[in-house]
Design a protein around this motif. Structure first.
Motif, short mmCIF file in Angstrom:
data_model
loop_
_atom_site.label_atom_id
_atom_site.label_comp_id
_atom_site.label_asym_id
_atom_site.label_seq_id
_atom_site.Cartn_x
_atom_site.Cartn_y
_atom_site.Cartn_z
N PHE A 9 1.01 -0.97 0.05
CA PHE A 9 0.15 -0.05 0.16
C PHE A 9 1.00 1.19 -0.07
CE2 PHE A 9 -1.64 3.30 2.60
CZ PHE A 9 -2.65 3.95 2.00
N ARG A 10 1.82 1.38 0.95
CA ARG A 10 2.55 2.54 0.87
C ARG A 10 3.48 2.62 -0.36
NH1 ARG A 10 7.69 3.03 5.10
NH2 ARG A 10 8.48 1.12 3.68
N ALA A 11 4.03 1.53 -1.08
CA ALA A 11 4.59 1.68 -2.56
C ALA A 11 3.75 2.57 -3.35
CB ALA A 11 5.01 0.64 -2.81
N GLU A 56 -5.29 8.07 -7.42
CA GLU A 56 -5.40 9.17 -6.49
C GLU A 56 -5.67 8.36 -4.93
OE1 GLU A 56 -6.64 13.31 -8.21
OE2 GLU A 56 -8.16 11.84 -7.89
N LEU A 57 -5.27 8.95 -3.98
CA LEU A 57 -5.65 8.39 -2.61
C LEU A 57 -6.92 9.14 -2.22
CD1 LEU A 57 -2.39 8.85 -0.58
CD2 LEU A 57 -3.44 6.54 -0.90
N THR A 58 -7.89 8.31 -1.58
CA THR A 58 -9.10 8.75 -1.16
C THR A 58 -8.79 9.56 0.13
OG1 THR A 58 -9.49 7.04 -0.04
CG2 THR A 58 -10.42 6.97 -2.33
N PRO A 59 -9.37 10.29 0.76
CA PRO A 59 -9.41 10.82 2.18
C PRO A 59 -8.92 9.76 2.96
CG PRO A 59 -11.16 12.01 1.12
CD PRO A 59 -10.79 10.90 0.34
N ARG A 63 -5.38 9.23 5.14
CA ARG A 63 -5.33 8.99 6.43
C ARG A 63 -4.43 7.97 7.11
NH1 ARG A 63 -4.10 10.88 11.78
NH2 ARG A 63 -4.48 9.12 13.13
N TYR A 64 -4.87 6.49 6.16
CA TYR A 64 -4.27 5.42 6.51
C TYR A 64 -2.96 5.33 6.19
CZ TYR A 64 -4.15 0.36 6.40
OH TYR A 64 -3.96 -0.96 6.65
N LEU A 65 -2.38 6.25 5.06
CA LEU A 65 -0.95 6.22 4.70
C LEU A 65 0.00 7.01 5.84
CD1 LEU A 65 1.37 6.10 2.83
CD2 LEU A 65 0.67 8.37 1.84
N GLN A 66 -0.57 7.89 6.62
CA GLN A 66 0.06 8.26 7.83
C GLN A 66 0.50 7.34 8.66
OE1 GLN A 66 -2.25 11.82 9.29
NE2 GLN A 66 -2.35 12.63 7.18
N ASP A 67 -0.62 6.73 8.91
CA ASP A 67 -0.38 5.63 10.14
C ASP A 67 0.37 4.40 9.39
OD1 ASP A 67 -1.99 7.10 11.91
OD2 ASP A 67 -3.65 5.85 11.35
N LEU A 72 5.33 0.94 9.79
CA LEU A 72 6.45 0.22 9.38
C LEU A 72 7.67 1.05 9.49
CD1 LEU A 72 4.90 0.13 5.53
CD2 LEU A 72 5.28 -1.49 7.12
N GLY A 73 7.72 2.30 10.09
CA GLY A 73 8.74 2.89 10.68
C GLY A 73 9.25 2.22 11.87
N ALA A 74 8.28 1.99 12.72
CA ALA A 74 8.39 1.51 14.24
C ALA A 74 8.92 -0.17 14.10
CB ALA A 74 7.24 1.33 14.96
N VAL A 75 8.48 -0.83 12.83
CA VAL A 75 8.94 -2.24 12.74
C VAL A 75 10.01 -2.08 12.22
CG1 VAL A 75 8.49 -4.03 11.10
CG2 VAL A 75 6.47 -3.05 11.95
#
Length: 295
Positions: A9-11, A56-59, A63-67, A72-75
């Motif tokens: 999803f992030r990619a 395009e990303l939906t709203p 929001r999901y991308l931020q989390d 993934l950064g924490a992992v």
């Protein structure tokens, strides 16, 4: 849901193009599209608006991308921290130490550990008698014990890091304070201040043994646990003490030090570790300790 779904999803969210995202992930585009659909179905929301010309990303997707980036950064950070701990570059270390080494060895050791292993949080427990250190080592409340022999305990490994000559600590105005060297027999008529006996201090046994070899029993007037207290009582004129040479680093006024002869009379300083705790970090610390002791 698996971590790979979040990475997929992030990619796509960062590329906003399925083909480029697939290339970045080194997978084919159709399976990537299928995985994103599965993710949306599991979440019950639409994450992307798709058309023939753009993605395009939906709203909800924004929001999901931020989390997802945070997760993934924490992992990734957790994996890196685990690798650093396994490599002995991160973690906590507690060192126990007998009084004489507390003043002479620990300051330089702590500085070296700070410089060589900046990611290690070091705590110190000074002025610990040997039995208390062994007990703390076996309980896991200290990781390395710096103490005097003998140390005979299953599950504990020791390493001699240096040998310290023995000195006689006397009040500065004592008649023997001007001697160049003293022998145990010279102390026959003296009052002694010693570390706590009855198996609680290795130095207590050393003093008893030296006096026994010279043919007398020491006249013990005071028995204490802390080296600083022992020297304070010597300075007050309450007796003399036999101490390892690094004790002089404490620098208590009104105390004179005379080598105890012959010159071979000394006592080892040991580093003890619990067998089950041996790790890359412990090995790194012991290497620093050997270098500092040699210097």
């Amino acid at each position: 849901m698996e971590l790979r779904h979040l990475r997929y999803f992030r990619a796509v969210a960062e590329e906003l193009h399925f083909n480029r995202a697939a290339e970045r992930l080194n997978i084919a585009q159709p399976p990537l599209s299928q995985q994103i659909r599965q993710l949306e179905n599991e979440l019950g929301v639409t994450l992307f608006r798709r058309s023939t010309r753009k993605v395009e990303l939906t709203p909800a997707g924004q929001r999901y991308l931020q989390d997802v980036v945070t997760i993934l950064g924490a992992v990734d950070d957790a994996a890196e921290q685990a690798r650093l701990v396994a490599d002995g570059q991160r973690g906590h270390l507690s060192i126990g130490c007998v009084g004489s080494a507390t003043y002479s060895l620990l300051p330089q050791l702590v500085r070296e550990l700070r410089d060589q292993l900046p990611g290690i949080n070091v705590s110190i427990r000074g002025e610990m008698l040997a039995p208390a250190q062994i007990e703390a080592l076996l309980a896991g409340t200290i990781d390395v014990a710096l103490l005097r022999p003998p140390v005979v305990h299953p599950g504990v490994t020791t390493m001699a890091i240096r040998r310290d000559r023995l000195l006689v600590a006397l009040p500065a105005d004592h008649p023997l304070a001007g001697s160049t060297e003293l022998r145990p027999a010279d102390l026959r008529d003296a009052d002694f201040v010693v570390h706590a006996g009855h198996g609680r201090s290795a130095m207590s046994g050393v003093v008893t043994g030296l006096c026994a070899e010279a043919g007398f029993v020491p006249r013990i007037r005071h028995s204490v646990e802390e080296t600083s207290t022992l020297l304070t009582l010597v300075a007050a004129g309450l007796g003399l003490a036999v101490v390892p040479s690094p004790t002089a680093a404490l620098g208590i006024p009104a105390v004179a030090y005379v080598p105890l002869g012959p010159g071979s009379v000394g006592i080892d300083l040991l580093a003890a570790t619990r067998d089950l705790d041996r790790s890359t970090l412990i090995d790194r610390v012991l290497a620093v300790l050997r270098r500092v002791a040699a210097e």
